[in-house]
Design an enzyme around this catalytic site. Structure first.
Site, short mmCIF file in Angstrom:
data_model
loop_
_atom_site.label_atom_id
_atom_site.label_comp_id
_atom_site.label_asym_id
_atom_site.label_seq_id
_atom_site.Cartn_x
_atom_site.Cartn_y
_atom_site.Cartn_z
N GLU A 13 21.52 58.02 37.75
CA GLU A 13 22.08 57.23 38.74
C GLU A 13 21.22 56.13 39.37
O GLU A 13 20.54 56.14 40.36
CB GLU A 13 22.63 58.04 40.07
CG GLU A 13 23.51 57.37 40.96
CD GLU A 13 23.61 58.07 42.04
OE1 GLU A 13 23.81 59.16 42.39
OE2 GLU A 13 23.17 57.35 43.29
N HIS A 15 20.45 52.03 39.52
CA HIS A 15 21.23 50.98 39.71
C HIS A 15 20.50 49.60 39.46
O HIS A 15 19.37 49.43 39.29
CB HIS A 15 21.76 50.94 41.22
CG HIS A 15 22.48 52.17 41.59
ND1 HIS A 15 23.78 52.48 41.08
CD2 HIS A 15 22.14 53.01 42.55
CE1 HIS A 15 23.92 53.56 41.68
NE2 HIS A 15 23.17 53.95 42.63
N HIS A 161 30.81 57.50 43.15
CA HIS A 161 29.51 57.13 43.68
C HIS A 161 29.89 56.68 45.24
O HIS A 161 30.83 56.18 45.50
CB HIS A 161 28.85 55.96 43.11
CG HIS A 161 27.67 55.62 43.62
ND1 HIS A 161 27.49 54.70 44.79
CD2 HIS A 161 26.17 56.00 43.35
CE1 HIS A 161 26.21 54.44 45.17
NE2 HIS A 161 25.41 55.29 44.28
N ASP A 284 18.24 57.36 41.94
CA ASP A 284 18.97 56.44 42.74
C ASP A 284 17.97 55.36 42.98
O ASP A 284 18.00 54.46 43.91
CB ASP A 284 19.29 57.06 44.33
CG ASP A 284 20.64 56.35 44.80
OD1 ASP A 284 21.32 55.33 43.94
OD2 ASP A 284 20.81 56.93 45.92
MN MN Z 1 23.15 55.40 44.30
#
Ligand code: MN
Length: 321
Positions: A13, A15, A161, A284
């Site tokens: 996950e 980004h 998400h 993340d």
């Molecule tokens: Mn995220």
């Protein structure tokens, strides 16, 4: 690369910002420290350097929220296609370090399903990520079921998400505290409630009965749901509810990730509820930095075989890496 023990690390996950999509974001979505924005836009040296320093071998890249969920259909379709093509181009330059989830133009559900297919078949993407509401609606609404139909046909997962809650919810539940505690509305609580609600609604909608091979991924250790599964299941079994094996459906159709939730008790609970095979490592990045995530896994009192599953084995299986 890899952990100190030599275990491969795949983080799923992680980004980035597409130049054209991020140019459309509102101030609220594009806010946040410059250090995060710099990293979201970095598709090169800094990203690789911080992966190497922490021991992360592979990032599965996805757009940061809200991606292309909250645009008019035409803009969303055009920007999703452009962003996915640019992401594919980047991944192809370093295929041993990166993979990708598609951004889907959910404002046009049929186009979203088609774009999902195009990204998997033409670009080799490993699933798709959807961020929060589209036109104020959760993704379980029947108009979005073509996306689930395509996920089943492609054999690729849908990552649900967080994004900003509905404005009416922000107004009713959060607004008095947002100025002093913006995190209450976002990763501290608002995102969790929003995304856990999306997950529960997917189960209640029956879409997983219609498309029984679909797998859903939730981040942030399942947005709290593993902790609550017993109670949700028990309450839904009380008289007045339509028959529903909630806990069974959730446990068969959901995988969760460790993104931004490096907690031993939360992980232990999740292993007890879902089993280690349904838990995948993620950080993340860059909302959370890489080292605390990898160091947490390195120090965790868990046998190496299960750690391998969380760090890379489960991702390889689910995402067909
Ligand atoms: Mn995220």
């Amino acid at each position: 690369m890899t952990t100190k023990r030599g275990q491969q690390v795949i983080a799923i996950e992680e980004h980035y910002w597409d130049v054209e999509v991020s140019a459309q974001l509102t101030t609220a979505d594009a806010g946040g420290p410059n250090a995060i924005q710099e990293r979201l836009l970095d598709m090169g040296e800094l990203r690789i350097k911080e992966m190497d320093e922490a021991g992360i071998d592979v990032q599965v890249l996805s757009h940061a929220p809200p991606a292309t969920q909250r645009m008019d259909p035409e803009t969303s379709v055009a920007l999703s296609i452009g962003a996915n093509d640019r992401l594919a181009e980047f991944v192809s330059t370093q295929p041993d370090r990166f993979a990708a989830f598609a951004a889907l133009p959910t404002p046009d559900p049929k186009a979203a399903a088609d774009e999902f297919e195009r990204c998997v078949t033409q670009h080799g993407f490993k699933g798709a990520m959807i961020h929060g509401l589209t036109d104020g609606l959760f993704i379980d609404d029947q108009r979005y079921w073509p996306i689930f139909e395509r996920a089943q046909a492609l054999g690729m997962p849908l990552y649900i998400h967080p994004a900003m809650p509905h404005p009416a919810v922000v107004d009713a539940y959060y607004k008095e505290y947002v100025e002093d505690f913006p995190g209450f509305l976002t990763a501290g609580w608002g995102f969790t409630v929003e995304t856990a609600t999306a997950g529960i609604r997917i189960v209640l909608s029956g879409v997983l009965d219609k498309y029984p091979d679909v797998q859903i991924i939730l981040g942030h250790m399942g947005e709290g749901l593993p902790f609550l599964l017993w109670r949700i299941d028990s309450a839904l079994a009380r008289p007045g509810n339509k028959p529903m094996a909630f806990r069974d459906v959730f446990s068969e159709h959901f995988h969760i990730t460790t993104s931004g939730n490096f907690s031993d008790p939360a992980l232990l609970c999740s292993i007890q509820e879902l089993g280690v095979d349904r838990i995948l490592f993620s950080v993340d990045y860059p909302f959370v930095m890489n080292p605390p995530g990898v160091e947490w896994m390195e120090d965790l009192h868990l046998n190496n075989e299960d750690k391998d599953k969380i760090l890379s084995g489960n991702a390889k299986r689910l995402l067909k890496l």
